[in-house]
Design a protein around this motif. Sequence first.
Motif, PDB file in Angstrom:
ATOM      1  N   THR A 269       0.862  -1.181   0.000  1.00  0.00           N
ATOM      2  CA  THR A 269       0.000   0.000   0.000  1.00  0.00           C
ATOM      3  C   THR A 269       0.903   1.237   0.000  1.00  0.00           C
ATOM      4  OG1 THR A 269      -0.071  -0.242   2.407  1.00  0.00           O
ATOM      5  CG2 THR A 269      -1.994  -1.021   1.188  1.00  0.00           C
ATOM      6  N   ARG A 270       0.320   2.384  -0.397  1.00  0.00           N
ATOM      7  CA  ARG A 270       1.138   3.599  -0.485  1.00  0.00           C
ATOM      8  C   ARG A 270       1.720   3.974   0.877  1.00  0.00           C
ATOM      9  NH1 ARG A 270      -1.013   9.278  -3.201  1.00  0.00           N
ATOM     10  NH2 ARG A 270       0.407  10.661  -2.122  1.00  0.00           N
ATOM     11  N   MET A 290     -10.897  11.789  11.664  1.00  0.00           N
ATOM     12  CA  MET A 290     -11.293  11.260  10.358  1.00  0.00           C
ATOM     13  C   MET A 290     -10.197  10.344   9.832  1.00  0.00           C
ATOM     14  SD  MET A 290     -13.187  14.278   8.349  1.00  0.00           S
ATOM     15  CE  MET A 290     -14.749  14.904   8.955  1.00  0.00           C
ATOM     16  N   VAL A 291     -10.559   9.518   8.857  1.00  0.00           N
ATOM     17  CA  VAL A 291      -9.578   8.630   8.228  1.00  0.00           C
ATOM     18  C   VAL A 291      -9.577   8.873   6.723  1.00  0.00           C
ATOM     19  CG1 VAL A 291      -8.987   6.222   7.712  1.00  0.00           C
ATOM     20  CG2 VAL A 291      -9.646   6.876  10.038  1.00  0.00           C
ATOM     21  N   ASP A 292      -8.423   9.228   6.212  1.00  0.00           N
ATOM     22  CA  ASP A 292      -8.236   9.440   4.781  1.00  0.00           C
ATOM     23  C   ASP A 292      -7.855   8.098   4.165  1.00  0.00           C
ATOM     24  OD1 ASP A 292      -7.068   9.812   2.287  1.00  0.00           O
ATOM     25  OD2 ASP A 292      -5.988  11.633   2.848  1.00  0.00           O
ATOM     26  N   VAL A 293      -8.790   7.516   3.414  1.00  0.00           N
ATOM     27  CA  VAL A 293      -8.521   6.188   2.854  1.00  0.00           C
ATOM     28  C   VAL A 293      -7.759   6.268   1.530  1.00  0.00           C
ATOM     29  CG1 VAL A 293     -10.384   4.995   4.064  1.00  0.00           C
ATOM     30  CG2 VAL A 293     -10.863   6.071   1.841  1.00  0.00           C
ATOM     31  N   THR A 294      -7.762   7.430   0.899  1.00  0.00           N
ATOM     32  CA  THR A 294      -7.071   7.569  -0.390  1.00  0.00           C
ATOM     33  C   THR A 294      -5.560   7.572  -0.218  1.00  0.00           C
ATOM     34  OG1 THR A 294      -8.920   8.803  -1.310  1.00  0.00           O
ATOM     35  CG2 THR A 294      -6.821   9.017  -2.444  1.00  0.00           C
ATOM     36  N   HIS A 295      -5.063   8.483   0.644  1.00  0.00           N
ATOM     37  CA  HIS A 295      -3.610   8.596   0.756  1.00  0.00           C
ATOM     38  C   HIS A 295      -3.000   7.488   1.624  1.00  0.00           C
ATOM     39  CE1 HIS A 295      -4.921  12.613  -0.548  1.00  0.00           C
ATOM     40  NE2 HIS A 295      -3.906  12.452  -1.366  1.00  0.00           N
ATOM     41  N   SER A 296      -3.817   6.874   2.478  1.00  0.00           N
ATOM     42  CA  SER A 296      -3.273   5.790   3.302  1.00  0.00           C
ATOM     43  C   SER A 296      -3.080   4.528   2.476  1.00  0.00           C
ATOM     44  CB  SER A 296      -4.174   5.531   4.507  1.00  0.00           C
ATOM     45  OG  SER A 296      -5.509   5.351   4.104  1.00  0.00           O
ATOM     46  N   THR A 297      -4.074   4.184   1.667  1.00  0.00           N
ATOM     47  CA  THR A 297      -3.950   2.932   0.903  1.00  0.00           C
ATOM     48  C   THR A 297      -3.276   3.165  -0.455  1.00  0.00           C
ATOM     49  OG1 THR A 297      -6.054   3.154  -0.256  1.00  0.00           O
ATOM     50  CG2 THR A 297      -6.115   2.110   1.917  1.00  0.00           C
ATOM     51  N   GLY A 298      -3.630   4.260  -1.103  1.00  0.00           N
ATOM     52  CA  GLY A 298      -3.109   4.503  -2.447  1.00  0.00           C
ATOM     53  C   GLY A 298      -3.662   3.517  -3.462  1.00  0.00           C
ATOM     54  N   ARG A 299      -4.697   2.787  -3.075  1.00  0.00           N
ATOM     55  CA  ARG A 299      -5.261   1.762  -3.961  1.00  0.00           C
ATOM     56  C   ARG A 299      -6.774   1.860  -3.984  1.00  0.00           C
ATOM     57  NH1 ARG A 299      -2.463  -3.960  -2.817  1.00  0.00           N
ATOM     58  NH2 ARG A 299      -4.509  -4.551  -3.598  1.00  0.00           N
ATOM     59  N   ARG A 300      -7.292   1.983  -5.199  1.00  0.00           N
ATOM     60  CA  ARG A 300      -8.737   2.132  -5.349  1.00  0.00           C
ATOM     61  C   ARG A 300      -9.492   0.919  -4.794  1.00  0.00           C
ATOM     62  NH1 ARG A 300      -8.696   3.380 -10.832  1.00  0.00           N
ATOM     63  NH2 ARG A 300      -8.013   5.500 -10.464  1.00  0.00           N
ATOM     64  N   ASP A 301      -8.901  -0.270  -4.966  1.00  0.00           N
ATOM     65  CA  ASP A 301      -9.602  -1.483  -4.504  1.00  0.00           C
ATOM     66  C   ASP A 301      -9.652  -1.592  -2.979  1.00  0.00           C
ATOM     67  OD1 ASP A 301      -6.802  -1.831  -4.530  1.00  0.00           O
ATOM     68  OD2 ASP A 301      -6.993  -4.014  -4.566  1.00  0.00           O
ATOM     69  N   LEU A 302      -8.888  -0.767  -2.302  1.00  0.00           N
ATOM     70  CA  LEU A 302      -8.874  -0.860  -0.833  1.00  0.00           C
ATOM     71  C   LEU A 302      -9.644   0.273  -0.157  1.00  0.00           C
ATOM     72  CD1 LEU A 302      -5.178  -1.971  -0.116  1.00  0.00           C
ATOM     73  CD2 LEU A 302      -7.222  -3.382  -0.440  1.00  0.00           C
ATOM     74  N   ALA A 334      -4.016   7.327  -9.771  1.00  0.00           N
ATOM     75  CA  ALA A 334      -4.202   5.889  -9.515  1.00  0.00           C
ATOM     76  C   ALA A 334      -5.257   5.582  -8.462  1.00  0.00           C
ATOM     77  CB  ALA A 334      -2.873   5.257  -9.097  1.00  0.00           C
ATOM     78  N   GLN A 335      -5.521   6.520  -7.564  1.00  0.00           N
ATOM     79  CA  GLN A 335      -6.427   6.148  -6.471  1.00  0.00           C
ATOM     80  C   GLN A 335      -7.699   6.969  -6.334  1.00  0.00           C
ATOM     81  OE1 GLN A 335      -3.086   6.714  -5.911  1.00  0.00           O
ATOM     82  NE2 GLN A 335      -2.777   8.023  -4.154  1.00  0.00           N
ATOM     83  N   GLN A 336      -7.896   7.965  -7.189  1.00  0.00           N
ATOM     84  CA  GLN A 336      -9.150   8.709  -7.082  1.00  0.00           C
ATOM     85  C   GLN A 336     -10.283   7.859  -7.673  1.00  0.00           C
ATOM     86  OE1 GLN A 336      -9.117  12.993  -7.312  1.00  0.00           O
ATOM     87  NE2 GLN A 336      -7.130  12.952  -8.334  1.00  0.00           N
ATOM     88  N   MET A 337     -11.477   8.038  -7.114  1.00  0.00           N
ATOM     89  CA  MET A 337     -12.635   7.301  -7.642  1.00  0.00           C
ATOM     90  C   MET A 337     -13.304   8.127  -8.731  1.00  0.00           C
ATOM     91  SD  MET A 337     -14.618   5.973  -4.234  1.00  0.00           S
ATOM     92  CE  MET A 337     -14.129   7.243  -3.075  1.00  0.00           C
TER      93      MET A 337
END
Length: 357
Positions: A269-270, A290-302, A334-337
């Motif tokens: 993960t990123r 809050m939890v930022d799921v974009t920059h923590s995972t760096g993966r759209r599937d996660l 790579a990770q934006q929806m």
Amino acid sequence: MGSSLDTLRKQLDEVNLEILELINRRAEIVQQIGQIKSKQSMKKFDPVREREMLDLITSHNTGPFENSTIEHIFKEIFKAGLELQEDDHRKALLVSRKKQPENTVIRIKGIEIGNGKKHHVFGPCAVESYEQTAQVAKSVKEKGLKLLRGGAFKPRTSPYDFQGLGVEGLEILKRVADEYDLAVVSEIVTPKDLEIAVDYVDVIQIGARNMQNFELLKAAGQIDKPILLKRGLSATISEFINAAEYIISRGNGNIILCERGIRTYETATRNTLDISAVPVLKKETHLPIMVDVTHSTGRRDLLLPAAKAALAIGADGIMAEVHPDPAVALSDSAQQMDIPTFDKFYEELTDLERRLG
Ligand code: PEP
Ligand code: MN
């Protein structure tokens, strides 16, 4: 034999009580000294004075304790005395639950963050154009959400990468937010831009790379706007809490903490989402998290599993990036929806929220 042991134990009890009385008498004197020092704005810890006291004590030491043991014991006594003299905020930080047991609730345009109900922040990584931002805003609005994110000042690893539109980006955000009746969350990277930003932005984001930019933190503490403070790339929870303390100590207690993953040896993960930071921060501080799921995972599937975990563990909201066409995004492509993915993501998230109650 038994009776002499009893006698000695009795003597020991008496000596213990004498020591107790003496260390408390010492503590009272220490407190009086502390008051005089406070009045004269003198530093509480005086290493020269401590050395003098230790020298006097050891020069009178006739044993059986070694001087090093005596020094060790007295240093503990000195330390306890110093803690007694120290101001309250050294003992309990302003952001701590010890200081304020009830949750801090942050009010932004009719919503309350930190009051039980979840509030999420969605929007593009960077503001690229009016159309791009408005498309995401429309989708945010349709979901009944209030908070729109978008970076106008982008802290990028490479100086040759897109740096954001700057004030023009803030203008676009404000225009879009007004049109869709949303509140704007946007990052500011330097104290001088805070003054400009307050006219455009509802929540000032301080990014991971600036979590220990102490001048920025101090300046953020002097404005009347909520701050969303992200955890630094390699920051411990204690450093994160102290960064928030910088802001609150200058007068601004409207702080949202944001866990965004930390750097570890893991490369799948990123960053590594430190999910247990959420309950730790909830326990230690009274601030919303809050939890930022974009920059923590760096993966759209996660994004979705990470967001579900965050809600289940007690986060007050999720941050995630949404772009009308991520493939051509100027940052974090790579990770934006995209918007259909966002629709589905949000449906599943609210489904979980309902089940969590
Ligand atoms: C962002 O949210 O736009 C961002 C740059 O995140 P972070 O500071 O957490 O890397
Ligand atoms: Mn991003």
